[in-house]
Scaffold this active site. Structure first.
Site, mmCIF file in Angstrom:
data_model
loop_
_atom_site.group_PDB
_atom_site.id
_atom_site.type_symbol
_atom_site.label_atom_id
_atom_site.label_comp_id
_atom_site.label_asym_id
_atom_site.label_seq_id
_atom_site.Cartn_x
_atom_site.Cartn_y
_atom_site.Cartn_z
ATOM 1 N N HIS A 116 -2.308 0.268 -1.042
ATOM 2 C CA HIS A 116 -2.113 -1.178 -1.182
ATOM 3 C C HIS A 116 -1.418 -1.488 -2.504
ATOM 4 O O HIS A 116 -0.445 -2.263 -2.563
ATOM 5 C CB HIS A 116 -3.473 -1.880 -1.093
ATOM 6 C CG HIS A 116 -3.401 -3.355 -1.291
ATOM 7 N ND1 HIS A 116 -3.212 -4.241 -0.256
ATOM 8 C CD2 HIS A 116 -3.467 -4.091 -2.420
ATOM 9 C CE1 HIS A 116 -3.193 -5.478 -0.740
ATOM 10 N NE2 HIS A 116 -3.344 -5.416 -2.051
ATOM 11 N N GLU A 117 -1.895 -0.882 -3.557
ATOM 12 C CA GLU A 117 -1.268 -1.130 -4.862
ATOM 13 C C GLU A 117 0.153 -0.606 -4.892
ATOM 14 O O GLU A 117 1.050 -1.209 -5.487
ATOM 15 C CB GLU A 117 -2.094 -0.495 -5.974
ATOM 16 C CG GLU A 117 -3.455 -1.122 -6.167
ATOM 17 C CD GLU A 117 -3.384 -2.628 -6.331
ATOM 18 O OE1 GLU A 117 -2.404 -3.122 -6.930
ATOM 19 O OE2 GLU A 117 -4.302 -3.313 -5.861
ATOM 20 N N HIS A 124 2.430 -3.122 -3.680
ATOM 21 C CA HIS A 124 2.830 -4.120 -4.681
ATOM 22 C C HIS A 124 3.928 -3.568 -5.576
ATOM 23 O O HIS A 124 4.853 -4.282 -5.962
ATOM 24 C CB HIS A 124 1.628 -4.513 -5.539
ATOM 25 C CG HIS A 124 0.663 -5.444 -4.863
ATOM 26 N ND1 HIS A 124 1.051 -6.536 -4.148
ATOM 27 C CD2 HIS A 124 -0.695 -5.423 -4.803
ATOM 28 C CE1 HIS A 124 -0.012 -7.167 -3.675
ATOM 29 N NE2 HIS A 124 -1.095 -6.514 -4.054
ATOM 30 N N GLU A 181 0.182 -10.367 -0.620
ATOM 31 C CA GLU A 181 -0.933 -9.517 -0.215
ATOM 32 C C GLU A 181 -0.691 -8.965 1.179
ATOM 33 O O GLU A 181 -0.956 -7.793 1.467
ATOM 34 C CB GLU A 181 -2.249 -10.294 -0.247
ATOM 35 C CG GLU A 181 -2.698 -10.688 -1.639
ATOM 36 C CD GLU A 181 -3.121 -9.491 -2.486
ATOM 37 O OE1 GLU A 181 -3.127 -8.347 -1.985
ATOM 38 O OE2 GLU A 181 -3.422 -9.693 -3.661
#
Lengths: 413, 377
Positions: free
Chosen positions: A221-222, A225, A276
């Site tokens: 997930h990071e 980003h 997100e």
């Protein structure tokens, strides 16, 4: 014919003149010398606009420099009658309220446009920023962050190596820059991306994990980003808004600057939901490519949604668990709910834990969710789980032994 | 009231200052301005400022005829927008870049910060010059306007240089700097086609300045002797602690107890000692600068005194304090009335020969000064 005083705008001398209204024009004559000027009534304006005194009446032609001072009451009365624009405005309180309403509406609209526009612009601006600049920013931010939350070196060398390998696996092959993960020593479970490809996870997060798949999910997930330049976009948006509001308001009244601060804080609490979602999407792609189950993502979101340091969420409990659920002993200002990912990337705010999450009670938590840094965790968990149906074969990201090693990454030797 | 301007007379006339209205008339305006400024996040301040100026100018009279302020809120708002885009926003970005791009407390950061600071200083002085040009050009008396000629750039360069000189001389150069900069501004000031003259010099100010300077040194010296020890040891103790250690209450109390008299002394120094010393010099400076300013045959005379200045400042501080800043216009009115009340003109001015100014009217000028917060009024 009345006496008046003319300042002709060509010298500072006062000149006594005669003035009279003749067919829609104010005629100004010098006794014995003829006409000096003809000022159409509609073009007359008050000089010294706020002067409410009845007498004398000071006039000029619209856009002219000359000023006529009339003291004769009869002429004044006639002028006010014939040229209504000369009358002093009535009802100052009403005007004030009306103006107040108008100005508020305009500023509200302006600020709203800014709130909408700046986030929209921040994405493209971030993508256009050279990566080398972002990495420099990241170095500075990392130095600041690690001065507050120290790096875990620990005796868990194996743990660090495992985290490194996992990070490399999950980074998209096409991404040309290095992505690295550091571990920070603090109890609150959190993970966030710094500018320039560094991901920070906390020792609290490592304690919180129940499986290697959860860790993979968080890292993926990071990484999402990172590769979409969300971190940079967030910086542009937050700083841009703050700098703009600060400059525009001129720090005028202390109340306005309080509003500016509040506005800036509110914006800086979270990535947009769009960001997100995008990070989730990339995370799921990478997990699938590496044959890791999305269940880790789902279960992590669900558990973290109900986490608080007093640990009354049953899913938080693990036998013999020590870390989460304990109250913080040394009174540091840690939030009792997960901070926004990337919020800690703003060096200025590292000392102040974000938002109002100091109360752990229910009402406080509800308010916290409103300002929430992780909106819609439950929905995101469900969406991830739904994808599990058309997943291929999977293998655990870490063996139980490897997970144990990772959890020890932050222990002192 | 009726204008008592000389009627039709040719030839020179004497000038007499006067004031109308009562200071408390401004209170309603002050409240309205405050309210609207809050509601607009400060944007209204341009119109607020304009209205206050109109009142201030309008209540000041020369020979019975009031000054007129013809500036508009839109003008200075537009000027601000320009300054925002061209200078202020880039400056804000630079400030933040300074924090993020350089490692904290690295030599590069310090050098960059120093360079930025110097640059801002230069621009601030330029802004002050331009803002004054705007203000003068929007001031009319008997339909003739004032003006300021000359470029702000040499002014800003000199001001920055003089600041530097003042610092390295521990402040002794300051009166010279003040005389020179004031002279430069006043010699470039016009009423119509009449130019102001200034014939003061730093030397004339220096003696009085030096006395105040010596007194300041003496006061600071006695402070250091009396309180230096406890202050230093208190700070040393506090900074020796690890950053996130929680001190037991008794320890904190002890350290505070040591430092408290020193802090109190510092407070007394800053609020009472130094301002009182410098109030007297301030009055002297005002009177000197006025005395050496003239317009054609008119020379000015000012009779400020240290005590009355202290009274003025004290009153204004209380006003600002008790109204949390809302009463600013009221303080400004008091200041203006102080000046005008103590200002006299001697000699005569030939009004007929005073022709309208041909100096071009600046369309912008205040935006930068507003953004950098260096506006005088």
């Amino acid at each position: 014919m009345s006496e008046a005083l003319l300042f002709d705008g060509q010298s500072a001398r006062a000149r006594p003149v005669d003035a009279a209204i003749e067919s829609g024009v104010l005629v100004i004559r010098v006794p014995g010398r003829g006409e000096l000027g003809r000022w159409p009534l509609r073009q007359l304006r008050r000089a010294m606009i706020d002067d409410r005194a009845r007498s004398p009446l000071r006039l000029r032609q619209k856009g002219g420099a000359a000023v006529l001072v009339v003291e004769d009451d009869a002429l004044i009365a006639a002028l006010l009658e014939a040229a209504p624009q000369l009358r002093p405005v009535g009802n100052p309180l009403g005007r004030l309220l009306w103006r107040a309403g108008l100005f508020s509406a305009v500023s509200a609209g302006f600020v709203a446009a800014l709130y909408l526009g700046l986030p929209l612009a921040s994405g493209p601006i971030a993508k256009a920023t050279p990566y080398s600049l972002e990495r420099r920013l990241g170095e500075t931010v990392e130095a600041t962050v690690t001065s507050v939350f120290p790096l875990c070196e620990g005796s868990g060398g194996t743990g660090h190596a495992l985290i490194r390998t996992l990070t490399e696996r999950l980074t998209p092959p096409k991404w040309p820059h290095e992505v690295r993960t550091i571990v920070l020593n603090t109890r609150v479970p959190n993970a966030f991306a710094l500018p320039g490809g560094t991901i920070a996870v906390t020792s609290g997060l490592l304690d919180f994990l129940e499986s290697g798949d959860e860790l993979a999910a968080v890292l993926a997930h990071e990484i999402g980003h990172v590769v979409e330049r969300h971190v940079m976009a967030k910086l542009v948006r937050d700083l841009g808004l703050y700098v703009f509001l600060d400059s525009v308001s001129g720090g005028a009244a202390s109340a306005s600057s309080a509003i500016t601060d509040a506005a800036a804080t509110l914006t800086s609490l979270s990535y947009s939901r769009a960001f997100e979602r995008e990070a989730d999407r990339i995370a799921l792609e990478r997990l699938r490519a590496e044959e890791i189950s999305p269940e880790g993502l789902a279960s992590f979101f669900e558990r973290i949604a109900t986490w608080n340091p007093n640990g009354d969420s049953s899913r938080n409990r693990r036998p013999g668990a020590g870390a989460d659920g304990d109250e913080d002993e040394d009174g540091e200002a840690e939030t009792d709910a997960p901070k926004s990912e990337g919020e800690m990337a703003d060096a200025e705010e590292t000392g102040e834990a974000g938002g109002s999450g100091e109360e752990a009670q229910s009402p406080g938590e509800r308010i916290w969710t409103l300002l929430s840094t992780h909106p819609g965790l439950k929905e995101r968990a469900q969406r991830a789980r739904a994808r599990a149906e058309d997943w291929g074969p999977t293998r655990p990201a870490l063996t139980p032994g490897e997970l144990r090693n990772v959890k020890r990454a932050c222990l002192d030797g | 009231m009726a204008s008592t301007a000389s009627t039709g007379g040719t030839g020179p006339v004497p000038l007499q200052f006067g004031q109308t209205g009562l200071a408390r008339e401004i209170i309603g305006l002050a409240i309205a301005n405050w309210l609207l400024s809050i509601l607009t996040l400060g944007i209204y301040r341009f119109w607020a400022r304009t209205r206050v100026r109109r009142y201030l100018w309008g209540s000041t009279q020369l020979n019975g005829e009031a000054l007129e302020y013809t500036g508009t809120g839109w003008e200075i708002f537009a000027s601000f927008l320009m300054a925002l885009v061209v200078f202020l926003l880039p400056l804000g970005a630079l400030y933040y870049a300074l924090t993020y791009v350089f490692l904290p407390a690295s030599p590069e950061q310090i050098a960059a910060a120093a360079g930025l600071y110097l640059g801002v200083l230069f621009v601030a002085h330029y802004a002050i010059y331009r803002a004054r040009a705007y203000l003068l050009s929007r001031t009319h008396w008997q339909s003739v306007r004032f003006a300021q000629s000359g470029s702000g750039i040499p002014y800003a360069l000199l001001a920055t240089l003089y600041l530097f000189l003042s610092v390295i001389t521990l402040g002794l150069y300051a009166p010279f700097a003040k005389a020179r900069l004031t002279g430069r501004m006043r010699r470039n000031t016009w009423f119509g086609n009449r130019r102001f003259a200034f014939h003061g010099s730093g030397g004339g100010l220096f003696r009085a300045f030096f006395v105040s300077w010596l007194l300041t040194i003496a006061l600071l010296g006695s402070y250091a002797v009396l309180f230096g020890g406890p202050m230093l040891s208190g700070f040393a103790e506090l900074s020796a602690l690890p950053p996130d250690m929680n001190l037991p209450r008794s320890e904190m109390a002890r350290i505070l107890g040591e430092v408290f008299p020193a802090l109190l002394g510092l407070y007394a120094l800053a609020i009472f000692g130094l301002p009182v010393i410098w109030a007297f010099y301030n009055a002297y400076e005002m009177n000197y600068l006025a005395r050496h300013t003239s317009l054609d045959g008119v020379s000015l005379r000012m009779t400020a005194t240290g005590l009355s200045l202290i009274w003025l400042w004290l009153g204004n501080m209380l006003i600002l304090g008790f109204t949390f800043g809302i009463g600013l216009p009221f303080a400004q009115v008091r200041l203006m009335r102080y000046w005008i009340h103590r200002l006299d003109a001697e000699g005569t001015l030939d009004l007929e020969a005073t022709l309208q100014s041909e100096e071009p009217q600046p369309r912008f000028g205040e935006g930068l000064a507003d953004g950098l917060d260096v506006l005088p009024i």
